[in-house]
Design a protein around this motif. Structure first.
Motif, PDB file in Angstrom:
ATOM      1  N   ASP A  96     -10.410   2.415  -4.407  1.00  0.00           N
ATOM      2  CA  ASP A  96      -8.973   2.290  -4.168  1.00  0.00           C
ATOM      3  C   ASP A  96      -8.720   2.352  -2.672  1.00  0.00           C
ATOM      4  O   ASP A  96      -8.453   3.412  -2.130  1.00  0.00           O
ATOM      5  CB  ASP A  96      -8.243   3.416  -4.910  1.00  0.00           C
ATOM      6  N   GLU A  97      -8.855   1.218  -2.008  1.00  0.00           N
ATOM      7  CA  GLU A  97      -8.621   1.191  -0.555  1.00  0.00           C
ATOM      8  C   GLU A  97      -7.828  -0.062  -0.201  1.00  0.00           C
ATOM      9  O   GLU A  97      -7.677  -0.956  -1.021  1.00  0.00           O
ATOM     10  CB  GLU A  97      -9.924   1.303   0.246  1.00  0.00           C
ATOM     11  N   ASP A  98      -7.348  -0.068   1.035  1.00  0.00           N
ATOM     12  CA  ASP A  98      -6.544  -1.207   1.447  1.00  0.00           C
ATOM     13  C   ASP A  98      -7.361  -2.486   1.401  1.00  0.00           C
ATOM     14  O   ASP A  98      -8.537  -2.493   1.731  1.00  0.00           O
ATOM     15  CB  ASP A  98      -5.987  -0.981   2.860  1.00  0.00           C
ATOM     16  N   GLN A  99      -6.710  -3.570   1.000  1.00  0.00           N
ATOM     17  CA  GLN A  99      -7.386  -4.847   0.826  1.00  0.00           C
ATOM     18  C   GLN A  99      -7.547  -5.559   2.169  1.00  0.00           C
ATOM     19  O   GLN A  99      -6.705  -5.444   3.042  1.00  0.00           O
ATOM     20  CB  GLN A  99      -6.554  -5.733  -0.104  1.00  0.00           C
ATOM     21  N   ARG A 100      -8.664  -6.238   2.300  1.00  0.00           N
ATOM     22  CA  ARG A 100      -8.899  -7.051   3.489  1.00  0.00           C
ATOM     23  C   ARG A 100      -9.492  -8.363   3.043  1.00  0.00           C
ATOM     24  O   ARG A 100      -9.801  -8.544   1.878  1.00  0.00           O
ATOM     25  CB  ARG A 100      -9.908  -6.369   4.397  1.00  0.00           C
TER      26      ARG A 100
ATOM     27  N   ARG B 238     -12.564  -7.616   1.199  1.00  0.00           N
ATOM     28  CA  ARG B 238     -12.518  -6.419   0.392  1.00  0.00           C
ATOM     29  C   ARG B 238     -11.558  -6.571  -0.787  1.00  0.00           C
ATOM     30  O   ARG B 238     -10.428  -7.012  -0.611  1.00  0.00           O
ATOM     31  CB  ARG B 238     -12.015  -5.288   1.268  1.00  0.00           C
TER      32      ARG B 238
ATOM     33  N   ALA C 267      -3.490  -9.353  -1.404  1.00  0.00           N
ATOM     34  CA  ALA C 267      -3.576  -8.334  -0.360  1.00  0.00           C
ATOM     35  C   ALA C 267      -2.789  -7.088  -0.765  1.00  0.00           C
ATOM     36  O   ALA C 267      -3.087  -5.981  -0.318  1.00  0.00           O
ATOM     37  CB  ALA C 267      -3.064  -8.895   0.952  1.00  0.00           C
ATOM     38  N   LYS C 268      -1.776  -7.267  -1.612  1.00  0.00           N
ATOM     39  CA  LYS C 268      -1.013  -6.094  -2.076  1.00  0.00           C
ATOM     40  C   LYS C 268      -1.599  -5.520  -3.357  1.00  0.00           C
ATOM     41  O   LYS C 268      -0.929  -4.765  -4.070  1.00  0.00           O
ATOM     42  CB  LYS C 268       0.442  -6.495  -2.291  1.00  0.00           C
ATOM     43  N   ALA C 269      -2.807  -5.919  -3.697  1.00  0.00           N
ATOM     44  CA  ALA C 269      -3.522  -5.369  -4.854  1.00  0.00           C
ATOM     45  C   ALA C 269      -2.864  -5.720  -6.183  1.00  0.00           C
ATOM     46  O   ALA C 269      -2.850  -4.919  -7.113  1.00  0.00           O
ATOM     47  CB  ALA C 269      -3.685  -3.852  -4.694  1.00  0.00           C
TER      48      ALA C 269
END
Ligand code: ASP
Length: 625
Positions: A230-234, A237, A596-598
């Motif tokens: 659960d981490e910020d998307q790149r 990633r 990008a906002k999951a």
């Protein structure tokens, strides 16, 4: 229009495989209508399946009934065409299509299904709006480029599986509903219906399980494993991603490298590219010194030490910290930038690392003409190269350790190099059209064809590099303490063990990363196999006995039942495919990715769930804060 049944019809060929040599053959093709052209008595349908496109001719005189259906057929209708392969007239040959020399003279057309008007046509090459693509992913995936990416992904995965199986590895699945694994990200939790108030965690990696499999005597394990973080998307990633995960007993670093090199060579060969092995090695300190990064992109020039270009007075006037590195890098062929253009680059510079930069050479040359020309000389800069100096900034002294060991970099020095390295790689991306250093890679990837039987030479396009001798701990700027640079099962170098508690900064980890073209493809380590050392590491990380028992008790127990020395690695499969597909973003090689906002725009996830379901899970949702 009324639809036809498939009936007893059987497909004989794929559209894309037909060639002149098939002329005269009776075939049955099935697929989607890519395009339709109505020439009155003749209607042409470009029929598409996953192999390519074939042209179907509906001749009113030959099949009035099929021709009549053809008038109503629209793009993306699903049809079956029965007919004979024939050579096209000379002037109708399309050299751009692999099947461009032939067409199918249809004797029967069955319309198997109709289709709503698509928001975009898979026949278009570039579709700009990514949100639309993701919402209608099933249509997007019909596009030739996406079909190619997933075929490639399949071939790469298969090659890796076969290589590892051939090297004696067993593929073993580990649980998805499990306990937290410490990989440095947040866990995804799954509430337990049967155990109110308790949660499973989705694995950030199979780390602990694969080590236990070594304790269980499997000797060599691998898994194409889904991991969740659960981490910020790149760009590279996703919340869930796939690792080529492996572990081996009685292994040294070199044993792991040899295994990985073998399957990487196989994966590249599956994409039509010859990757030279063995891969070169570089220590972490060296990578930082030369590139300011532990995942350096070797396709562009690195950092050059500029200390010799400046007198002490010059450094003082320029307010540069003389005790810290003074480096420069060049981005070839950028040409002269206006002040405005330079200023637009400034936000890219990471100002949190206690460093500053000089990118105005005219100004520098006014006050320090000798230094300015020396810098360009040392950097071997050509006239059109953009040169940037990065150095320690005494005005922004950050909290970092100055601890220094002979021949090694201090934390504070690493920060200055890293500021330069980040700036270098960001500017390299920005000015890719000017320096053209990435074009060789793009060209090789675009042209490589595994079916040609020839492998393209990757030496100039792909630069794998093992990074070794990472520090075991890094200084945590915010917390002011030493934290592990890797997961806590990584073994220290045997030679550094004595300093674990007294001198954590001096301890090197027995771990390694595989970097390629600016991406970290994977990391691994030789593990701690003794309980006393594992406890010592937990202690040095501030994980007390009680916490260690609660989090890893089962593993600490397992360690006591005869654990062989072991080590392993995990490589990001999605990233490998990205590189070989020439994809700028992981979403291009994941079938159903998140934004990008999951968010999964197609399935519309995440969503709220009904009260009944929440009750069963003993969950009450708090009001949004
Ligand atoms: N579990 C580690 C990771 O996911 C890889 C390894 O150490 O094998 O990065």
């Amino acid at each position: 229009m009324s639809l036809d049944f498939l009936g007893s019809l059987e497909r004989t060929n794929l559209c894309g495989e037909l060639r002149a040599e098939h002329a005269g053959r009776h075939v049955t093709l099935m697929g989607w209508v890519n395009r339709r052209r109505d020439h009155g008595n003749l209607i042409f349908l470009d029929l598409r399946d996953r192999s390519g496109i074939a042209q179907i001719v509906l001749d009113k005189e030959l099949i009035p009934d099929g021709h009549a259906k053809g008038e109503h057929v629209r793009p993306e209708y699903v049809v079956a065409a029965v007919g004979k392969v024939r050579l096209r007239d000379k002037d109708a040959i399309n050299p751009k299509m692999p099947t461009g020399e032939i067409e199918i003279e249809a004797t029967e057309l069955r319309v198997l299904n109709d289709a709503r008007l698509s928001p975009f046509s898979p026949a278009e090459e570039a579709i700009q709006n990514e949100e639309t693509r993701l919402k209608y992913r099933y249509i997007d995936l019909r596009r030739a480029e996406m079909q190619r990416n997933f075929r490639l992904r399949h071939e790469i995965t298969r090659a890796i599986r076969e290589s590892l199986s051939g090297q004696g590895f067993l593929e073993i699945e580990t649980p998805v509903l499990t306990k937290s694994t410490p990989e440095g990200a947040r866990d995804f939790l799954v509430p337990s219906r049967m155990h109110p108030g308790e949660f499973y965690a989705l694995p950030q990696s199979p780390q602990i399980f694969k080590q236990i499999l070594m304790i269980s005597g499997f000797d060599r394990y691998f898994q194409i494993a889904r991991c969740f973080r659960d981490e910020d998307q790149r760009a590279d990633r996703q919340l869930e991603f796939t690792q080529v995960d492996l572990e081996m007993s009685f292994a040294k670093q070199e044993s792991v490298f040899a295994v990985v090199e073998q399957f990487m060579v196989a994966a590249f060969a599956a994409s039509g590219i010859a990757l030279p092995a063995p891969f070169p090695k570089m220590t972490y300190d060296e990578a930082i010194r030369q590139f300011g990064s532990d995942k350096p992109d070797l396709r562009l020039p690195g950092l050059t030490n500029m200390r010799a270009a400046f007198s002490d007075e010059a450094l003082a006037t320029l307010q540069i910290d003389p005790a810290l590195p003074v480096v420069a890098f060049r981005i070839p062929n950028v040409g002269e930038l206006s002040r405005k253009e330079r200023e637009e680059n400034h936000p890219i510079f990471d100002a949190t690392k206690g460093a500053k930069f000089i990118d105005d050479f005219k100004r520098l040359a006014k006050s320090f003409p000798e230094a300015a020309s020396k810098v360009r000389e040392l950097a071997r800069a050509a006239e059109a190269d953009f040169v940037i100096i990065v150095a320690g900034d005494p005005a922004h002294h950050i909290k970092a350790s100055d601890t220094k060991f002979p021949g090694r970099l201090s934390e504070r020095e690493i920060n200055v190099y890293a500021a330069a390295g980040n700036f270098r790689s960001e500017l390299a991306k920005k000015y890719a059209d000017k320096h053209k250093a990435f074009e060789t890679t793009e060209k090789i990837v675009a042209e490589a064809d595994p079916r040609s039987g020839k492998l393209a030479d990757a030496a100039a396009a792909f630069h794998p590099l093992w990074i070794v001798d990472f520090p075991m701990f890094e200084y945590h700027l915010a917390g002011g303490n030493w934290v592990p640079a890797h997961h806590p099962f990584t073994a220290p170098h045997e030679a550094d063990m004595a300093n674990l508690v007294s001198d954590p900064a001096s301890v090197r980890a027995n771990c390694y990363d595989l970097a390629m073209n600016g991406l970290e493809l994977g990391s691994g380590s030789i593990r701690i196999h003794r309980k006393d050392v594992q406890q010592q590491i937990f202690a040095s990380l501030g994980i007390g006995d009680q916490e260690a028992r609660a989090r890893f008790g089962f593993f600490l127990d397992a360690l006591e039942y005869g654990t062989p020395p072991h080590g392993g690695i995990a490589l990001g499969l999605d990233r490998i495919v990205m590189l070989l597909a020439g994809a700028p973003n992981m979403r291009e090689v994941v079938a159903f990715p998140k934004t990008a906002k999951a968010i999964d725009l197609m399935a519309d996830a995440p969503t709220t769930v009904g009260d009944q379901q929440l009750r069963e899970l003993h969950i009450r949702v708090a009001a949004k804060s």
